[in-house]
Write a protein that holds these residues in place. Structure first.
Motif, PDB file in Angstrom:
ATOM      1  N   GLY A  50       2.498  12.274  -3.318  1.00  0.00           N
ATOM      2  CA  GLY A  50       3.239  12.855  -2.340  1.00  0.00           C
ATOM      3  C   GLY A  50       2.291  12.952  -1.136  1.00  0.00           C
ATOM      4  N   LYS A  51       2.586  13.769  -0.058  1.00  0.00           N
ATOM      5  CA  LYS A  51       1.777  13.726   1.022  1.00  0.00           C
ATOM      6  C   LYS A  51       0.459  14.532   0.854  1.00  0.00           C
ATOM      7  N   ASP A  52       0.296  15.516  -0.300  1.00  0.00           N
ATOM      8  CA  ASP A  52      -0.919  16.330  -0.362  1.00  0.00           C
ATOM      9  C   ASP A  52      -1.642  15.890  -1.724  1.00  0.00           C
ATOM     10  N   LYS A  53      -1.181  14.537  -2.061  1.00  0.00           N
ATOM     11  CA  LYS A  53      -1.906  13.955  -3.149  1.00  0.00           C
ATOM     12  C   LYS A  53      -3.428  13.942  -3.253  1.00  0.00           C
ATOM     13  N   LYS A  54      -4.204  14.148  -2.166  1.00  0.00           N
ATOM     14  CA  LYS A  54      -5.579  14.417  -1.936  1.00  0.00           C
ATOM     15  C   LYS A  54      -6.014  15.692  -2.833  1.00  0.00           C
ATOM     16  N   ARG A  55      -5.110  16.587  -3.063  1.00  0.00           N
ATOM     17  CA  ARG A  55      -5.679  17.820  -3.645  1.00  0.00           C
ATOM     18  C   ARG A  55      -6.168  17.293  -5.083  1.00  0.00           C
TER      19      ARG A  55
END
Length: 125
Positions: free
Chosen positions: A96-101
């Motif tokens: 998703g959009k916050d996959k960088k976490r």
């Protein structure tokens, strides 16, 4: 013989459907809170789902912390939660959009405590 093919196919379809709206609303209840920290735990931030704390907010807070503490030797934000791939109902978060976490480097609470003790800071957690 045909029944054998339907079981894995039905399981795969169920896993895919669970990761899409509106089924995600039900799995939202099983979400864990994600926590981030710097190398020695002086900075800590948690995402609390449904309470307005997000990954983007933790990033902003970490940027502010880094600006206020320019002498910190390690300016990396670490995730202190483990990735649990067996929780198939959360797979949509990995893409998703916050996959960088999930691409942040992992640092265990034990390692943070070791660093704190080495630097003369009180134990954490």
């Amino acid at each position: 013989m045909k029944k054998i093919y339907w079981i894995p196919l039905a399981t795969l379809v169920a896993i895919i459907l669970i990761n899409f709206f509106p089924f995600r609303m039900v799995t939202y209840l099983f979400k864990e809170d994600y926590t981030y920290a710097n190398y020695n735990g002086e900075y800590i931030c948690s995402e609390y789902f449904g309470k307005g704390s997000s990954y983007a907010g933790c990033q902003r807070k970490f940027k502010t912390f880094s600006e206020r503490h320019p002498d910190e030797k390690d300016k990396t934000m670490y995730r202190i939660f483990t990735i649990k791939p067996w929780r198939f109902w959360q797979w949509y978060e990995y893409f998703g959009k916050d996959k960088k976490r999930f691409s942040l480097p992992y640092r265990s609470p034990e390692k943070i405590n070791e660093t704190r003790l080495e630097e003369g800071l009180p134990a954490w957690k």
